[in-house]
Design a protein around this motif. Structure first.
Motif, short mmCIF file in Angstrom:
data_model
loop_
_atom_site.label_atom_id
_atom_site.label_comp_id
_atom_site.label_asym_id
_atom_site.label_seq_id
_atom_site.Cartn_x
_atom_site.Cartn_y
_atom_site.Cartn_z
N GLU A 120 -6.86 18.98 -13.64
CA GLU A 120 -7.54 18.32 -12.52
C GLU A 120 -6.97 17.96 -11.34
O GLU A 120 -7.29 18.27 -10.23
N GLN A 121 -5.72 17.64 -11.38
CA GLN A 121 -4.65 17.28 -10.32
C GLN A 121 -4.34 18.87 -9.49
O GLN A 121 -4.47 18.77 -8.40
N ALA A 122 -4.36 19.66 -10.45
CA ALA A 122 -3.96 21.04 -9.88
C ALA A 122 -5.31 21.67 -8.88
O ALA A 122 -5.19 22.37 -7.90
N ALA A 123 -6.59 21.21 -9.68
CA ALA A 123 -7.62 21.86 -8.80
C ALA A 123 -8.09 20.95 -7.50
O ALA A 123 -8.35 21.34 -6.49
N ALA A 124 -7.71 19.67 -7.88
CA ALA A 124 -7.84 18.88 -6.64
C ALA A 124 -6.71 19.37 -5.12
O ALA A 124 -7.20 19.33 -4.05
N GLU A 125 -5.73 19.62 -5.92
CA GLU A 125 -4.68 19.96 -4.79
C GLU A 125 -5.09 21.50 -4.06
O GLU A 125 -4.88 21.37 -2.94
N ALA A 126 -5.34 22.30 -4.91
CA ALA A 126 -6.20 23.38 -4.17
C ALA A 126 -7.33 23.03 -3.51
O ALA A 126 -7.24 23.95 -2.31
N LEU A 127 -8.34 22.15 -3.69
CA LEU A 127 -9.47 21.83 -2.74
C LEU A 127 -8.84 21.38 -1.62
O LEU A 127 -9.17 21.56 -0.50
N LEU A 128 -7.82 20.48 -1.91
CA LEU A 128 -7.23 19.76 -0.61
C LEU A 128 -6.87 20.79 0.60
O LEU A 128 -6.76 20.71 1.49
N ASP A 142 4.26 9.32 1.24
CA ASP A 142 2.94 8.92 0.55
C ASP A 142 2.93 9.75 -0.76
O ASP A 142 2.57 10.91 -1.02
N ALA A 143 2.97 8.97 -1.80
CA ALA A 143 3.02 9.83 -3.35
C ALA A 143 1.79 9.62 -3.92
O ALA A 143 1.83 9.71 -5.04
N ARG A 144 0.59 9.41 -3.34
CA ARG A 144 -0.36 9.34 -4.03
C ARG A 144 -0.80 10.66 -4.56
O ARG A 144 -0.61 11.83 -4.00
N ASP A 145 -1.58 10.83 -5.60
CA ASP A 145 -1.79 11.90 -6.31
C ASP A 145 -2.95 12.68 -5.73
O ASP A 145 -3.72 12.32 -5.15
N PRO A 146 -3.04 14.10 -5.97
CA PRO A 146 -4.20 14.72 -5.26
C PRO A 146 -5.59 14.32 -5.33
O PRO A 146 -6.42 14.37 -4.55
N LYS A 147 -5.88 14.02 -6.70
CA LYS A 147 -7.18 13.67 -7.16
C LYS A 147 -7.47 12.23 -6.18
O LYS A 147 -8.44 12.02 -5.62
N THR A 148 -6.53 11.31 -6.13
CA THR A 148 -6.78 10.04 -5.25
C THR A 148 -6.84 10.53 -3.79
O THR A 148 -8.04 10.11 -3.22
N THR A 149 -6.09 11.28 -3.22
CA THR A 149 -6.09 11.86 -2.08
C THR A 149 -7.49 12.35 -1.64
O THR A 149 -8.11 12.20 -0.45
N LEU A 150 -7.94 13.39 -2.68
CA LEU A 150 -9.21 14.07 -2.26
C LEU A 150 -10.41 13.12 -2.45
O LEU A 150 -11.39 13.24 -1.43
N SER A 202 -15.07 24.32 -3.38
CA SER A 202 -14.22 24.08 -4.67
C SER A 202 -12.96 24.62 -4.58
O SER A 202 -12.37 25.29 -3.63
N GLY A 203 -12.06 23.99 -5.62
CA GLY A 203 -10.66 24.56 -5.47
C GLY A 203 -10.65 24.65 -7.34
O GLY A 203 -11.18 23.83 -8.06
N GLU A 204 -9.63 25.39 -7.84
CA GLU A 204 -9.29 25.64 -9.27
C GLU A 204 -7.95 25.35 -9.62
O GLU A 204 -6.85 25.90 -8.76
N GLY A 205 -7.89 24.86 -10.79
CA GLY A 205 -6.28 24.88 -11.34
C GLY A 205 -6.27 25.09 -12.77
O GLY A 205 -7.35 24.65 -13.44
N GLY A 234 0.79 -1.16 -0.03
CA GLY A 234 -0.12 0.12 -0.03
C GLY A 234 0.82 1.20 -0.06
O GLY A 234 0.35 2.48 -0.44
N LYS A 235 2.00 1.08 0.39
CA LYS A 235 2.82 2.46 0.37
C LYS A 235 3.68 2.19 -0.77
O LYS A 235 4.03 3.32 -1.48
N LEU A 236 4.40 1.26 -1.34
CA LEU A 236 4.89 1.22 -2.47
C LEU A 236 4.26 1.49 -3.84
O LEU A 236 4.61 2.10 -4.64
N ALA A 237 2.83 1.10 -3.91
CA ALA A 237 2.10 1.31 -5.10
C ALA A 237 1.83 2.96 -5.54
O ALA A 237 2.17 3.03 -6.59
N PRO A 238 1.63 3.64 -4.55
CA PRO A 238 1.64 5.08 -5.16
C PRO A 238 3.06 5.61 -5.56
O PRO A 238 2.93 6.55 -6.35
N ARG A 239 4.02 5.43 -4.86
CA ARG A 239 5.43 5.64 -5.12
C ARG A 239 5.67 5.16 -6.49
O ARG A 239 6.26 5.88 -7.32
N PHE A 240 5.30 3.88 -6.91
CA PHE A 240 5.60 3.46 -8.19
C PHE A 240 4.56 4.21 -9.22
O PHE A 240 5.57 4.54 -10.19
#
Length: 227
Positions: free
Chosen positions: A213-221, A154-162, A201-204, A70-76
């Motif tokens: 989408e990743q940038a928007a998710a990061e802004a919302l996070l 924790d290398a999950r991308d922002p969309k996954t984390t959100l 909401s968040g904008e990217g 579970g830790k290796l997969a997002p880094r990969f």
């Protein structure tokens, strides 16, 4: 086959001299200029993607001998995704040696993320077919270098984390809406808004929908973490 001066210099940048120069030429040939006598790099790209995955997976396991899947997969995923391949391609200036048709040249193909990422994967396969797995591994580890050592725990991308944040609170998955697309076709800019069901909401903005989408998710996070 005799390589052009540009490809000879390119070999020095990647640290591999081809015994079969035709493999390098094919790896740098985009489908927009391919013909019956000049095959494109798509099959090499397919193979290179798998070789990159194997080498990165082994490197991650070697660098952290206790990490669970579970830790290796997002880094990969962070290390092998197309964006990372394109970043590495830019560092070795693959764009300068890509063989493109006129339409791709006119629309900025040498800077397109997808073309650069595909060519990077094709290059990996070309080195593999030219000199074997150890040569391909050596090049990957050299070019990916510090990325493997420094990839976030924790290398999950922002969309996954959100999305996981929303699910943990029994909310619907975030929605993404394209608010604007500007710029020429060869260099578009997308403006996207990510929204939660409670209205936050968040904008990217970015050159591709996925990156925006990743940038928007990061802004919302950032917003929900401060609320």
């Amino acid at each position: 086959m005799k390589l052009s001066r540009e490809l000879v210099a390119f070999q020095a940048r990647i640290g591999h001299s081809f015994a079969r120069p035709d493999l390098l030429v094919r790896a740098m040939t985009h489908s927009s200029i391919a013909s019956d006598t000049r095959p494109d790099n798509q099959r090499l790209e397919f193979l290179g993607d798998r070789i990159l995955g194997l080498v990165v997976a082994e490197a991650l396991m070697a660098s952290d001998k206790t990490a669970v899947e579970g830790k290796l997969a997002p880094r990969f995923n962070a290390l092998v995704r197309k964006e990372t391949c394109a970043d590495v391609a830019r560092e070795i200036d693959i764009g300068a040696v890509l063989k493109l048709g006129k339409s791709e040249q006119v629309t900025g193909g040498r800077r397109k993320q997808a073309l650069l990422g595909d060519a990077m994967e094709a290059l990996i396969a070309a080195v593999y077919r030219d000199a074997g797995l150890e040569a391909a591994r050596a090049m990957i580890l050299r070019l990916w270098g510090a990325r493997i050592e420094e990839v976030e725990e924790d290398a999950r991308d922002p969309k996954t984390t959100l999305q996981e944040w929303a699910q943990a609170r029994r909310m619907q998955p975030p929605s993404y809406e394209v608010m604007d697309r500007s710029g020429p076709d060869h260099a578009p800019v997308f403006r996207i808004v990510a929204r939660l069901e409670d209205g936050r909401s968040g904008e990217g903005q970015a050159p591709s929908k996925r990156a925006a989408e990743q940038a928007a998710a990061e802004a919302l996070l950032r917003k929900v973490s401060n609320d």
